[in-house]
Each structure stands twice: as C-alpha cells, then as structure tokens.
Design a protein around this motif. Structure first.
Motif, PDB file in Angstrom:
ATOM      1  N   HIS A 116      37.023  36.430  41.471  1.00 53.84           N
ATOM      2  CA  HIS A 116      37.356  37.849  42.211  1.00 53.84           C
ATOM      3  C   HIS A 116      37.892  38.535  41.236  1.00 53.84           C
ATOM      4  O   HIS A 116      38.639  38.084  40.340  1.00 53.84           O
ATOM      5  N   LYS A 117      37.770  39.978  41.308  1.00 50.30           N
ATOM      6  CA  LYS A 117      38.632  40.990  40.433  1.00 50.30           C
ATOM      7  C   LYS A 117      39.224  41.875  41.324  1.00 50.30           C
ATOM      8  O   LYS A 117      38.872  42.537  42.307  1.00 50.30           O
ATOM      9  N   VAL A 118      40.419  42.534  40.790  1.00 49.48           N
ATOM     10  CA  VAL A 118      41.056  43.681  41.209  1.00 49.48           C
ATOM     11  C   VAL A 118      41.541  44.335  39.971  1.00 49.48           C
ATOM     12  O   VAL A 118      42.089  43.993  39.237  1.00 49.48           O
ATOM     13  N   ALA A 134      45.991  45.343  48.738  1.00 51.21           N
ATOM     14  CA  ALA A 134      45.673  45.217  50.264  1.00 51.21           C
ATOM     15  C   ALA A 134      44.272  45.148  50.657  1.00 51.21           C
ATOM     16  O   ALA A 134      43.955  44.443  51.758  1.00 51.21           O
ATOM     17  N   LYS A 135      43.259  45.797  49.920  1.00 52.30           N
ATOM     18  CA  LYS A 135      42.060  45.942  50.119  1.00 52.30           C
ATOM     19  C   LYS A 135      41.273  44.569  49.340  1.00 52.30           C
ATOM     20  O   LYS A 135      40.152  44.257  49.644  1.00 52.30           O
ATOM     21  N   ALA A 136      41.976  44.035  48.673  1.00 56.24           N
ATOM     22  CA  ALA A 136      41.338  42.892  47.884  1.00 56.24           C
ATOM     23  C   ALA A 136      40.989  41.536  48.495  1.00 56.24           C
ATOM     24  O   ALA A 136      42.099  41.097  48.763  1.00 56.24           O
ATOM     25  N   GLU A 137      39.967  41.202  48.645  1.00 55.86           N
ATOM     26  CA  GLU A 137      39.742  39.928  49.288  1.00 55.86           C
ATOM     27  C   GLU A 137      39.116  39.027  48.495  1.00 55.86           C
ATOM     28  O   GLU A 137      38.231  39.290  47.546  1.00 55.86           O
ATOM     29  N   PRO A 138      39.312  37.712  48.652  1.00 54.32           N
ATOM     30  CA  PRO A 138      39.942  37.064  49.704  1.00 54.32           C
ATOM     31  C   PRO A 138      41.376  36.951  49.089  1.00 54.32           C
ATOM     32  O   PRO A 138      42.160  35.866  49.251  1.00 54.32           O
ATOM     33  N   PHE A 173      41.134  36.655  40.021  1.00 61.98           N
ATOM     34  CA  PHE A 173      41.721  35.709  40.532  1.00 61.98           C
ATOM     35  C   PHE A 173      40.874  34.856  41.559  1.00 61.98           C
ATOM     36  O   PHE A 173      39.783  35.439  41.612  1.00 61.98           O
ATOM     37  N   THR A 174      41.425  33.895  41.980  1.00 61.38           N
ATOM     38  CA  THR A 174      40.331  32.976  42.899  1.00 61.38           C
ATOM     39  C   THR A 174      40.991  32.704  44.178  1.00 61.38           C
ATOM     40  O   THR A 174      42.062  33.203  44.563  1.00 61.38           O
ATOM     41  N   ARG A 175      40.136  32.401  45.020  1.00 64.51           N
ATOM     42  CA  ARG A 175      40.567  32.212  46.484  1.00 64.51           C
ATOM     43  C   ARG A 175      41.877  31.058  46.526  1.00 64.51           C
ATOM     44  O   ARG A 175      41.778  30.216  45.837  1.00 64.51           O
TER      45      ARG A 175
END
Length: 349
Positions: A116-118, A134-138, A173-175
């Motif tokens: 995942h990316k932020v 705060a909005k980045a999931e998971p 990033f990863t879960r």
C-alpha cells in the motif's frame, strides 16, 4: 484346466493396472488443470492474510472463507510440490481475478505481499501529514491519540518539534505497519536529505546549523512551486538575513495564525506579533513551517547569486514572481501584480 485360469488372472491384472493408470492419469490431469487454471470464486478486491503461526490448513480455510474454490487435497499437493507448505510468509496477498493457485502459492512462498502507499506532499505541515496517515488503510493508527510532544518521544526524539522533520515522498507499507513505522522512515529520510544538503552548502552561508537550513528550506517551499525560482528565493532570503532585514514572508505569518487562518491575510494579521511573524520579528522563525522537499533543501544549500531583496507574485495565475533589488522597483512590481490580478479576475467573470 489350469492354463485358462492363469490367462484369466493375467488379463484381470492387466485390466487392473490399466484402470490404475487411467485413474492416476485422470488425477494428474485434474491436478495439473487445477494448478494452472484461474482460481474459481475470486471476488474483485479480495485478499487473504497470513498471520504469524498460520499453518497451511489455516490459510486454506481463510481462502475458502474468501470464496476461493478447490479441494484441500489439491491445494496441499500443489503446496508441497512448490515447497510452499511450510514456508508461507506472513503478510497480505491479493486475490486477483485470473490468478492461478500456483501463482498464489508462489507469492505466499516468496513473500510477495500486497503493498500500500501513502504520500507526504511537499509543503504540507504536520497537521496535513497526520490527516493523511489517519486516512491511510490498512495502516495501524497508533499515532492518532498522541500529541506532537508524545509523538516525537515515541519516535525517539523527545523535545524536538515535529514540523519539517518528515521528507515528502511516497512511502510503501504493508498490512500490519503503523503510522509510527511510516513516520520513522520519513524522519530518517529527511535527516539523510538534510545531512546531504548541509554537507554541500556554500562556504559563505549565513546559516549556522542544519536546523536553520531546514527552517529556511520550509519557507522557500511555501513561497514557490516553480522549481527554477527556488534558488533565487533562497538567495534573496540569505541576503536579507546577512543585512539584518526582516524576512517579511507571508507563509510564516499564516503558520503562526494556525487554525485561525481563513484564506486571507489582513493588515492586522501582519501586525499581530507571534513567534512566527517575520514582519515583527527578525531572523528565522523558531521552527520550520512545513515539510520541504529535497529541491528546496538543495536550493538553500546553494542559493542563486544576485542582488534582489524583494519579490512579489506576477499575479497572472502562473505562480511566478517578479524580483527587485530596491524598494522603489518592488513597488512598481506590486502595481504590475495588482494590474495582472485584476485582469485575471475580470476574465473569470
């Protein structure tokens, strides 16, 4: 009489062997077809998570819960053939339509987890960074309840202000990763970029510490989005600092206003003294005012030569600026800005 009996026994044996071969051939065909055929029951956007301690049977149950079809025997045989049965890597794995069981098990064996990316954007302040995380999931949201002081202590830098300390770029990033994990990497990336800029600084710089460089770079970042203008603006601020002139930069005033800023700066705002008001206080503000990118750091490390001491926006919406070496010339540029701004506004009506 014994000979015909032997012939019948031999024929039976041959028939039995043929049947066994046929069954094995069918089983192999079915297994081979299963291994390399698109998985049945995969829903778009689905994924499966392998957690610490999960065995192959546990993962297979998770796949079944996700709607993936296929017998446990087939999955187990394929996993053993691929050497994946006891080597499933912890993480999240995407279940793509069209993916085969072989591809999924190889991904799990080799740890090709979903990434995942932020993104931290150049010019953001710490409030913007916190809101994006705060909005980045998971992502695990372990920083939401920490104030700025507690956050920096958690990162291992107690007493340090968080503004400007996280390098703008896209982080993968990863879960299972957390906000603290991402911020820790962004902090290290900024420190590396700042160290590099400080080492490459001009010998005659007025800046005394890397922290001062970071603060000035944050101001340059907020003053222009035009790449080629950054060294010119950095040079202008360097000259002002050397001459003891007030920086008089609006972004610092806006930062000092905090959440009270509503989109416009009034004369009263320029006159209201805060630690960040560079119209009322000399020198640099006490901390950075935003997250500067590498380009702004390098611009401050190697500012452009020149004699300009003033600048104002062109006013045509391009984001560019007019530079002047005297107050009289600057006032003429201000009139140009006002004329361009009014013309631009008129075309929008």
């Amino acid at each position: 009489m014994s000979r015909p009996r032997k012939r019948r026994t031999g024929c039976f044996t041959l028939l039995l062997l043929a049947a066994i071969v046929a069954v094995l051939a069918f089983a192999w065909f079915r297994y081979d077809t299963f291994a390399d055929a698109p998985m049945r029951g995969v829903r778009p956007g689905a994924s499966v998570v392998v957690r610490p301690g999960h065995s192959l049977p546990t993962v297979l149950r998770s796949l079944q819960a996700a709607g993936v079809q296929g017998s446990t025997l087939e999955w187990t045989a394929l996993a053993r053939q691929l050497g994946a049965a006891g080597r499933l890597q912890v993480g999240e794995y995407r279940l793509e339509p069209g993916m085969t069981p072989r591809e999924l098990l190889i991904d799990m064996r080799d740890g090709r987890v979903v990434q995942h990316k932020v993104t931290i954007v150049e010019g953001w302040n710490i409030r913007d960074v916190r809101a994006a995380l705060a909005k980045a999931e998971p992502l695990v949201h372990d920083a939401a309840k920490l104030d700025d002081a507690a956050l920096m202590a958690k990162l291992g830098h107690p007493g340090q202000h968080p503004e400007g300390r996280f390098l703008p770029e896209t982080y993968v990033f990863t879960r299972g990763d957390s906000e603290i994990d991402v911020l820790g990497r962004a902090y290290k990336a900024m420190q590396k970029a700042l160290d590099a800029a400080w080492r490459s600084r001009r010998a005659d710089t007025v800046l005394k510490t890397p922290d001062e460089m970071l603060t000035l770079a944050s101001i340059v970042e907020k003053e222009t989005g035009i790449a080629e203008e950054r060294p010119a603006i950095a040079g202008l601020f360097e000259r002002r600092l050397k001459l003891g002139m007030l920086l008089q930069t609006d972004p610092t005033v806006i930062y000092g206003m905090g959440t009270a800023y509503a989109g416009n700066i009034r004369k009263a705002d320029l006159q209201a003294d805060t630690p960040y008001n560079t119209y009322t206080r000399a020198g640099l503000p006490p901390t950075p005012i935003a997250m500067p990118g590498v380009a702004s750091l390098q611009a401050v490390a190697n500012p452009a030569q020149g004699d300009a001491l003033y600048f104002v926006a062109v006013g045509d919406g391009s984001g560019r600026h007019l530079f002047a070496k005297s107050l009289a010339e600057h006032q003429q540029n201000v009139q140009k800005y006002l004329a361009n701004y009014r013309a631009a506004q008129a075309t929008r009506q």
